[in-house]
Motif scaffolding. Structure first.
Motif, PDB file in Angstrom:
ATOM      1  N   GLY A 145      -1.621  -3.064   7.583  1.00 11.66           N
ATOM      2  CA  GLY A 145      -1.710  -1.609   7.717  1.00 11.66           C
ATOM      3  C   GLY A 145      -2.931  -1.060   7.001  1.00 11.66           C
ATOM      4  O   GLY A 145      -3.705  -0.266   7.555  1.00 11.66           O
ATOM      5  N   CYS A 146      -3.129  -1.464   5.751  1.00  7.79           N
ATOM      6  CA  CYS A 146      -4.256  -0.944   4.974  1.00  7.79           C
ATOM      7  C   CYS A 146      -5.580  -1.519   5.472  1.00  7.79           C
ATOM      8  O   CYS A 146      -6.598  -0.814   5.482  1.00  7.79           O
ATOM      9  CB  CYS A 146      -4.055  -1.234   3.487  1.00  7.79           C
ATOM     10  SG  CYS A 146      -2.788  -0.173   2.755  1.00  7.79           S
ATOM     11  N   CYS A 155       1.191  -6.079   1.514  1.00 10.45           N
ATOM     12  CA  CYS A 155       1.668  -4.715   1.783  1.00 10.45           C
ATOM     13  C   CYS A 155       2.544  -4.147   0.662  1.00 10.45           C
ATOM     14  O   CYS A 155       3.439  -4.810   0.163  1.00 10.45           O
ATOM     15  CB  CYS A 155       2.450  -4.752   3.088  1.00 10.45           C
ATOM     16  SG  CYS A 155       3.232  -3.222   3.539  1.00 10.45           S
ATOM     17  N   HIS A 156       2.266  -2.888   0.289  1.00 11.93           N
ATOM     18  CA  HIS A 156       3.076  -2.175  -0.709  1.00 11.93           C
ATOM     19  C   HIS A 156       4.220  -1.420  -0.036  1.00 11.93           C
ATOM     20  O   HIS A 156       5.010  -0.779  -0.705  1.00 11.93           O
ATOM     21  CB  HIS A 156       2.220  -1.143  -1.449  1.00 11.93           C
ATOM     22  CG  HIS A 156       1.221  -1.731  -2.390  1.00 11.93           C
ATOM     23  ND1 HIS A 156       1.256  -1.504  -3.743  1.00 11.93           N
ATOM     24  CD2 HIS A 156       0.158  -2.523  -2.185  1.00 11.93           C
ATOM     25  CE1 HIS A 156       0.254  -2.138  -4.333  1.00 11.93           C
ATOM     26  NE2 HIS A 156      -0.429  -2.760  -3.397  1.00 11.93           N
ATOM     27  N   GLY A 157       4.220  -1.383   1.275  1.00 10.95           N
ATOM     28  CA  GLY A 157       5.293  -0.719   2.009  1.00 10.95           C
ATOM     29  C   GLY A 157       4.985   0.703   2.445  1.00 10.95           C
ATOM     30  O   GLY A 157       5.658   1.235   3.311  1.00 10.95           O
ATOM     31  N   PHE A 158       3.975   1.325   1.821  1.00 12.50           N
ATOM     32  CA  PHE A 158       3.697   2.736   2.116  1.00 12.50           C
ATOM     33  C   PHE A 158       2.456   2.818   3.007  1.00 12.50           C
ATOM     34  O   PHE A 158       1.514   3.571   2.721  1.00 12.50           O
ATOM     35  CB  PHE A 158       3.456   3.469   0.793  1.00 12.50           C
ATOM     36  CG  PHE A 158       3.924   4.898   0.765  1.00 12.50           C
ATOM     37  CD1 PHE A 158       4.634   5.450   1.810  1.00 12.50           C
ATOM     38  CD2 PHE A 158       3.665   5.701  -0.342  1.00 12.50           C
ATOM     39  CE1 PHE A 158       5.069   6.770   1.764  1.00 12.50           C
ATOM     40  CE2 PHE A 158       4.098   7.022  -0.413  1.00 12.50           C
ATOM     41  CZ  PHE A 158       4.799   7.551   0.649  1.00 12.50           C
ATOM     42  N   CYS A 159       2.474   2.044   4.088  1.00  9.85           N
ATOM     43  CA  CYS A 159       1.268   1.833   4.903  1.00  9.85           C
ATOM     44  C   CYS A 159       0.669   3.131   5.452  1.00  9.85           C
ATOM     45  O   CYS A 159      -0.549   3.246   5.577  1.00  9.85           O
ATOM     46  CB  CYS A 159       1.563   0.902   6.060  1.00  9.85           C
ATOM     47  SG  CYS A 159       2.597  -0.482   5.619  1.00  9.85           S
ATOM     48  N   CYS A 218      -4.469  -2.908  -1.689  1.00  2.30           N
ATOM     49  CA  CYS A 218      -3.636  -3.455  -0.625  1.00  2.30           C
ATOM     50  C   CYS A 218      -4.506  -3.939   0.535  1.00  2.30           C
ATOM     51  O   CYS A 218      -5.308  -3.182   1.075  1.00  2.30           O
ATOM     52  CB  CYS A 218      -2.636  -2.410  -0.131  1.00  2.30           C
ATOM     53  SG  CYS A 218      -1.592  -3.096   1.159  1.00  2.30           S
ATOM     54  N   GLY A 254      -2.863  -5.601   3.163  1.00  2.00           N
ATOM     55  CA  GLY A 254      -1.916  -5.908   4.234  1.00  2.00           C
ATOM     56  C   GLY A 254      -2.498  -5.375   5.537  1.00  2.00           C
ATOM     57  O   GLY A 254      -3.474  -4.612   5.521  1.00  2.00           O
TER      58      GLY A 254
HETATM   59  S1  FES Z   1      -0.424  -2.577   4.416  1.00  2.10           S
HETATM   60 FE1  FES Z   1      -0.945  -1.462   2.620  1.00  2.10          FE
HETATM   61  S2  FES Z   1       0.878  -0.438   2.159  1.00  2.10           S
HETATM   62 FE2  FES Z   1       1.430  -1.624   3.930  1.00  2.10          FE
END
Ligand code: FES
Ligand SMILES: Cc1cc2nc3c(=O)[nH]c(=O)nc-3n(C[C@H](O)[C@H](O)[C@H](O)COP(=O)(O)O)c2cc1C
Length: 623
Positions: free
Chosen positions: A34-35, A67-71, A30, A32
């Protein structure tokens, strides 16, 4: 990247890409926002190097995704096609984590246990992401490609079926496309929940040329990040949705152009969308005579400066035109006179990405997922005092209980659930008595809240509802553009009263004044900002009036939050003398010997709560 002259060219390319991609295993990392903030790019690099060292680069692919949603658990790595989810990969030791993951793959061993998700209840590890409660109970339509495709690769999108719904729509009449959208009961995911098909029809019927369509990616609600994640993780679905919308609204008769309005604070969304538009143009999927169909559509990005009110459609239009982003009265509605005075259709990011899925699977399929009149799913950003936070997509009509307890894993530290705030600063707080409420536009409105764009903040017994109202009113007061008096002056007056109540200076009659003013602001404001600004206050008064009364009459904050109304002390019975509170206190207000009861000096105490947060024995008492 090859230029596609026809739908047949696209299908041929898809066929070749699919064969190429049937290589075996792949590690998806990921990347995204967050990650990335947890250095997932380093994790991806470390995994690539470990695969190289193991001589496995030709057998195992590596892909960076959105993003997988589980940031909160990031960086997330998924081994495909097995679906093994690793969490927190490389947070501390990217090389070691990468080495172990690759070794497990190489030797066909058990997955790396210490990097797997652990169940809160049983403490057992869970290998497959589909068995993790956070994912198991979701239904992904809008997020169908997030975490699966590489958002920087149009080839990856095409291999997964991308742009095939647009090709299908090319074979349909505009009225037919609009009919499918109307039948699907898709409603705008940006807040108001207006029928998307009906909105398209209004714009199609409006006279004027050219016409414009806009994707609203302003997403100003505090805590919301679903639109950002979609724009970052699946930008081509936004483009495909807009292509279908352009075909339905302008058809081949009227020239039509598009804008994606993205806030400038979303640099990765801007980057990935810019790249996606460039790739789509290079492939002949944007521009003149797309796929030799005679239909043309161009798309560009307009960056917003980050004012909350610029998400409101008329303010957004003004902002794209280069004018100050302030709203205007409607009518005329944008469908009649919008961008540069021309017929304009605005939809939210999530609304647009639902469109290709509806065209692909049909209106009945979409309707069957949700609740009556509320077809499909809704993405929520689940945050606050819940065990698992992140992006959650569920069928419309799912109960709030299912989201908070089934998917979110319940309340942190086994505290008591108190309320959920939905709809951001325009929404309201739903109490425990309504937790079985179905999440539909009507259900939330009945409870005094709104769906909004999908913000969902979970609150526990230690949340002060007056303080929550104070926070949101402070936000809208700051964000009010000041054009109309009810909103400009009214939100200031209400915010001053709430500040006073939280400072222990509330007066008899304040609650009634807030109610009266709130209703007047709702009725008299120019735009949706003012028309919804009092919602958090009115809903907290409706369900938590006793808390307001405790602040005003008893000078107490029952949740122990409002500093002016609370005092901290340490319970002799519970204190173990561990010294954590003493070490956590930033002002040296706590004294005590090891294994002896500690004491707080109230003269020095700044009521920051650091002692209470760190205490494992519930020994810090708020009076
Ligand atoms: S950014 Fe990686 S799970 Fe949201
Ligand atoms: C103050 C305010 C802020 C808004 N912010 C957004 C936003 O960030 N994103 C969005 O899609 N809609 C936002 N809206 C709603 C838009 O005005 C508009 O209704 C929406 O973009 C239409 O798209 P939809 O029909 O797909 O929901 C906002 C409305 C108001 C009043």
């Amino acid at each position: 990247m090859e230029f596609l002259k026809s739908a047949a060219d696209l299908e041929a390319l898809r066929g070749r890409l699919r064969v190429e991609r049937e290589k075996g295993k792949a590690l998806t990392v990921c990347c995204g926002t967050g990650c990335l903030s947890n250095h997932s790019q380093k994790t991806a690099n470390a995994l690539a190097e470990a695969l190289e060292r193991a001589g496995m680069r030709d057998r195992v692919g590596i892909k960076t995704t959105g993003c997988h949603g589980f940031c909160e658990r990031g960086p997330i790595v998924v081994v495909e096609p097995d679906g093994i989810l690793y969490q927190g990969v490389g947070r501390k030791q990217p090389e070691k984590d990468a080495e172990e993951i690759v070794a497990a793959l190489a030797e066909g061993k058990e997955p790396v246990k210490r990097l797997l998700f652990k169940s809160l209840e049983s403490k057992a590890t869970v290998e497959h992401y589909r068995d993790i409660p956070f994912y198991a109970k979701q239904k992904r339509v809008a997020l169908r490609n997030n975490g699966i495709i590489d958002p920087k690769s149009i080839e990856d999108f095409i291999a997964r079926g991308g742009y095939s719904s647009f090709v299908k729509a090319l074979g349909m009449k505009p009225e037919e496309i609009i009919g499918v959208m109307k039948d699907s009961t898709l409603r705008g995911r940006g807040g108001a929940g207006f029928s998307t098909g009906m909105k398209w029809e209004l714009c199609r019927r409006s006279a004027g040329s050219p016409k414009y369509i806009i994707c609203n990616g302003d997403e100003g609600d505090p805590g919301a990040f679903m639109d950002r994640s979609i724009m970052e993780g699946d930008p081509h679905s936004v483009i495909e949705g807009m292509l279908i919308g352009a075909l339905a609204i302008g058809g081949r008769e009227v020239p039509i152009e598009g804008y994606v309005y993205v806030r400038a604070e979303y640099p990765l969304a801007v980057e990935n969308l810019t790249l996606a538009i460039r790739q789509a143009k290079a492939c002949g999927l944007l521009g003149q005579d797309i796929l030799g169909s005679g239909f043309g559509f161009s798309l560009r990005i307009s960056k917003g400066a980050g004012a909350f009110v610029c998400g409101e459609e008329t303010a957004l239009i003004a902002s794209i035109e280069g004018k100050p982003g302030v709203p205007r009265t409607r009518p005329p509605f944008p469908a009649e006179s919008g961008l540069f005075g021309k017929p304009t259709n605005i939809n939210n990011v999530e609304t647009w990405v639902n469109v290709p899925a509806i065209i692909e699977h049909g209106a009945e399929w979409f309707k069957s997922i949700g609740a009556p009149g509320n077809g499909g799913t809704k993405v929520f950003s689940l945050v606050g005092k819940v065990n698992y936070t992140g992006l959650v997509e569920v069928p419309m009509g799912t109960s709030m209980r299912e989201v908070v307890f089934g998917i979110g894993g319940g309340i942190q530290k086994n505290k008591k659930f108190k309320a959920v705030q939905t709809g951001g600063p325009s929404g309201g707080c739903i109490p425990e008595s309504l937790i079985d409420l179905p999440l539909t536009y009507e259900g939330l409105a009945q409870a005094g809240s709104i769906m909004g764009s999908g913000g969902m903040i979970v609150m526990d017994e230690e949340t002060c509802m007056v303080d929550v109202a104070r926070y949101f009113l402070g936000f809208v007061r700051e964000e009010s553009c000041g054009k109309c008096i009810p909103c400009r002056e009214g939100t200031k007056q209400m915010s001053d009263i709430l500040e006073r109540i939280c400072a222990g200076e509330g007066k008899e009659g304040d609650i009634e004044t807030l109610e009266r003013m709130g209703k007047a602001i709702l009725a008299a404001s120019l735009c949706g900002l003012g028309q919804t600004a009092p919602n958090p206050t009115l809903s907290t008064i409706r369900y938590f009036r006793d808390e307001y009364e405790a602040h005003i009459r008893d000078h107490k904050c029952p949740a122990g939050v409002c500093k002016a109304l609370i005092k901290y002390s340490i319970s002799k019975e519970n204190c173990a003398g561990c010294g954590v509170c003493l070490r956590n206190c930033p002002v040296g207000a706590i004294t005590g010997e090891k294994k002896q009861t500690h004491v707080i000096d109230r003269e020095k105490c700044v009521k920051c709560g650091a002692c209470r947060e760190g205490c494992k024995f519930d020994a810090v008492i708020v009076e």
